[in-house]
Design a protein around this motif. Structure first.
Motif, PDB file in Angstrom:
ATOM      1  N   ARG A   1       6.701  -1.826  -4.776  1.00  0.00           N
ATOM      2  CA  ARG A   1       7.504  -2.984  -5.180  1.00  0.00           C
ATOM      3  C   ARG A   1       8.694  -2.591  -6.053  1.00  0.00           C
ATOM      4  O   ARG A   1       9.772  -3.167  -5.937  1.00  0.00           O
ATOM      5  CB  ARG A   1       6.609  -3.992  -5.902  1.00  0.00           C
ATOM      6  N   VAL A   2       8.508  -1.605  -6.933  1.00  0.00           N
ATOM      7  CA  VAL A   2       9.617  -1.175  -7.776  1.00  0.00           C
ATOM      8  C   VAL A   2      10.738  -0.567  -6.931  1.00  0.00           C
ATOM      9  O   VAL A   2      11.915  -0.662  -7.278  1.00  0.00           O
ATOM     10  CB  VAL A   2       9.116  -0.167  -8.838  1.00  0.00           C
ATOM     11  N   ALA A   3      10.372   0.030  -5.814  1.00  0.00           N
ATOM     12  CA  ALA A   3      11.363   0.609  -4.906  1.00  0.00           C
ATOM     13  C   ALA A   3      11.895  -0.411  -3.901  1.00  0.00           C
ATOM     14  O   ALA A   3      12.637  -0.047  -2.982  1.00  0.00           O
ATOM     15  CB  ALA A   3      10.759   1.807  -4.171  1.00  0.00           C
ATOM     16  N   GLY A   4      11.509  -1.684  -4.043  1.00  0.00           N
ATOM     17  CA  GLY A   4      12.027  -2.726  -3.170  1.00  0.00           C
ATOM     18  C   GLY A   4      11.327  -2.842  -1.838  1.00  0.00           C
ATOM     19  O   GLY A   4      11.872  -3.430  -0.900  1.00  0.00           O
ATOM     20  N   ARG A   5      10.110  -2.303  -1.744  1.00  0.00           N
ATOM     21  CA  ARG A   5       9.356  -2.356  -0.493  1.00  0.00           C
ATOM     22  C   ARG A   5       8.086  -3.172  -0.686  1.00  0.00           C
ATOM     23  O   ARG A   5       7.570  -3.277  -1.790  1.00  0.00           O
ATOM     24  CB  ARG A   5       8.977  -0.947  -0.026  1.00  0.00           C
ATOM     25  N   ALA A   6       7.581  -3.714   0.400  1.00  0.00           N
ATOM     26  CA  ALA A   6       6.318  -4.452   0.347  1.00  0.00           C
ATOM     27  C   ALA A   6       5.156  -3.468   0.386  1.00  0.00           C
ATOM     28  O   ALA A   6       5.273  -2.377   0.960  1.00  0.00           O
ATOM     29  CB  ALA A   6       6.216  -5.408   1.527  1.00  0.00           C
ATOM     30  N   PRO A   7       4.026  -3.804  -0.238  1.00  0.00           N
ATOM     31  CA  PRO A   7       2.835  -2.954  -0.113  1.00  0.00           C
ATOM     32  C   PRO A   7       2.456  -2.745   1.347  1.00  0.00           C
ATOM     33  O   PRO A   7       2.772  -3.559   2.220  1.00  0.00           O
ATOM     34  CB  PRO A   7       1.763  -3.743  -0.866  1.00  0.00           C
ATOM     35  N   ASN A   8       1.780  -1.652   1.615  1.00  0.00           N
ATOM     36  CA  ASN A   8       1.383  -1.300   2.968  1.00  0.00           C
ATOM     37  C   ASN A   8       0.345  -2.275   3.517  1.00  0.00           C
ATOM     38  O   ASN A   8      -0.416  -2.877   2.760  1.00  0.00           O
ATOM     39  CB  ASN A   8       0.801   0.112   2.984  1.00  0.00           C
ATOM     40  N   THR A   9       0.296  -2.401   4.825  1.00  0.00           N
ATOM     41  CA  THR A   9      -0.738  -3.215   5.456  1.00  0.00           C
ATOM     42  C   THR A   9      -2.070  -2.467   5.403  1.00  0.00           C
ATOM     43  O   THR A   9      -2.120  -1.239   5.291  1.00  0.00           O
ATOM     44  CB  THR A   9      -0.400  -3.510   6.917  1.00  0.00           C
ATOM     45  N   LEU A  10      -3.161  -3.218   5.512  1.00  0.00           N
ATOM     46  CA  LEU A  10      -4.472  -2.589   5.532  1.00  0.00           C
ATOM     47  C   LEU A  10      -4.651  -1.729   6.780  1.00  0.00           C
ATOM     48  O   LEU A  10      -5.331  -0.695   6.732  1.00  0.00           O
ATOM     49  CB  LEU A  10      -5.563  -3.654   5.458  1.00  0.00           C
ATOM     50  N   ALA A  11      -4.057  -2.125   7.892  1.00  0.00           N
ATOM     51  CA  ALA A  11      -4.156  -1.316   9.114  1.00  0.00           C
ATOM     52  C   ALA A  11      -3.536   0.057   8.892  1.00  0.00           C
ATOM     53  O   ALA A  11      -4.094   1.095   9.285  1.00  0.00           O
ATOM     54  CB  ALA A  11      -3.476  -2.038  10.274  1.00  0.00           C
ATOM     55  N   ARG A  12      -2.372   0.074   8.255  1.00  0.00           N
ATOM     56  CA  ARG A  12      -1.705   1.344   7.969  1.00  0.00           C
ATOM     57  C   ARG A  12      -2.523   2.163   6.970  1.00  0.00           C
ATOM     58  O   ARG A  12      -2.653   3.384   7.113  1.00  0.00           O
ATOM     59  CB  ARG A  12      -0.302   1.066   7.427  1.00  0.00           C
ATOM     60  N   LEU A  13      -3.077   1.504   5.987  1.00  0.00           N
ATOM     61  CA  LEU A  13      -3.881   2.193   4.994  1.00  0.00           C
ATOM     62  C   LEU A  13      -5.115   2.819   5.636  1.00  0.00           C
ATOM     63  O   LEU A  13      -5.458   3.974   5.348  1.00  0.00           O
ATOM     64  CB  LEU A  13      -4.286   1.214   3.890  1.00  0.00           C
TER      65      LEU A  13
END
Length: 338
Positions: free
Chosen positions: A101-113
């Motif tokens: 979030r600090v870098a302007g991105r959304a957290p990863n999806t659980l599928a990707r995780l």
């Protein structure tokens, strides 16, 4: 029960290394750090120094994520440290809160995780894995071992932890919520055909040891640990937005307290002077954290151990870092480890 120490990688890095050395001398077996490249210094560089200045301490992030670094880089970094220092790393991983979030991105999806957990572990242990459609392997890895522990709160994340992770990181020390979430992880493991008992359970929370249980001592300890309720509140807010306030999918003992939450400034993330945590009531601080005399810590830790917790990791972000490490080493760790 094992014990870990959790720090932010604030400069100077030498202070982080010094505190980790102090922790090992006091009986801690794990050294964890935050992993958020904008807010703090790069942890993997510091891990090399921690490992070279300790003998048995295992180190890792609490937690990294699949989006900050490419997966083969993450695996290679862990594998390099393991080759240098003898399989003394553990990969704590999650969707990515502050780092993304600090870098302007959304957290990863659980599928990707879920995919990343398997790929990073396979590559770090010398097996072939598919990255972006390409099968790759780290040919120099010999006898690598990388347990991957996942941080989770919500039902889908808890299920994924049980299905794929080697350990579960729960960032709060409330016995009721611990029992609820550990059962969810182990049920998912059993349903996936895995041994539920093989999944390591790590509870991580601030601990502040006071000289007595006077109102003044407890009030100061609460103020030093209130930031934690704000940090957890970020994840809880995500769960409420996804499932609603009264869905039954998440215990209301976790979600109720964020009703007065107004926002969050990551420049104060994980710090005792965080101004965005006034909404966190004393009752939540007492439930989520360990505060009070050593006897109170021992009593709560024994209750957590009875619920299946294998490790308690101390968030040591307050005005008594050294004193907390020493108090745990002198009185609390011996009471839980014999």
């Amino acid at each position: 029960m094992d014990f870990g120490l959790v720090l932010q990688t604030d400069p100077p890095a030498s202070q982080v290394v010094s505190l980790m050395r102090r922790a090992e001398r006091n009986g801690f077996r794990y050294g964890w750090t935050f992993d958020s490249a904008v807010l703090w210094q790069e942890p993997f560089v510091i891990y090399s120094q921690i490992l070279s200045n300790t003998q048995k301490l295992h180190v890792g992030p609490m937690v990294t994520n699949p989006g900050t670094r490419t997966w083969e880089v993450t695996a290679s970094t862990f594998a390099t440290l393991n080759d240098m220092f003898g399989n003394r790393t553990v990969c704590g991983i999650g969707r990515g809160d502050s780092a993304m979030r600090v870098a302007g991105r959304a957290p990863n999806t659980l599928a990707r995780l879920g995919e990343a957990i398997e790929v990073i572990r396979d590559l770090a242990e010398g097996r072939e894995a598919v990255v972006d459609g390409n099968p790759i392997r780290l040919p120099w890895v010999r006898d690598g071992k990388l347990p991957v522990w996942m941080a989770a709160y919500g039902p889908k994340a808890l299920a994924l932890t049980g299905q794929k992770a080697d350990g579960f990181i729960l960032q709060l020390a409330d016995p009721y919520l611990t029992e609820w979430m550990v059962k969810a992880v182990r049920a998912a493991a059993a349903e996936a055909g895995r041994d539920p008992a093989a999944i390591r359970i790590c509870v991580a929370a601030p601990a502040y040891v006071t000289a007595d249980d006077s109102p003044e001592a407890l009030a100061h300890a609460r103020e030093q640990c209130r930031w934690f309720g704000g940090m957890v509140g970020n994840h809880v807010a995500d769960l409420v937005s996804r499932y609603g306030e009264h869905s039954g999918m998440v215990p209301e003992a976790l979600t109720d307290y964020i009703k007065a939450r107004k926002g969050y400034d990551y420049s104060h993330h994980g710090r005792a002077d965080n101004p965005d945590t006034a909404f966190v009531p004393d009752e939540v601080v007492d439930r989520f954290c360990l505060i009070g005399p050593a006897e109170a810590h021992i009593e709560k830790l024994k209750a957590l151990r009875d619920l299946g917790v294998d490790q308690f990791a101390v968030y040591d972000m307050h005005d008594a870092k050294e004193a907390t490490i020493d108090a745990y080493g002198a009185r609390i760790i011996p009471a839980l480890t014999g």
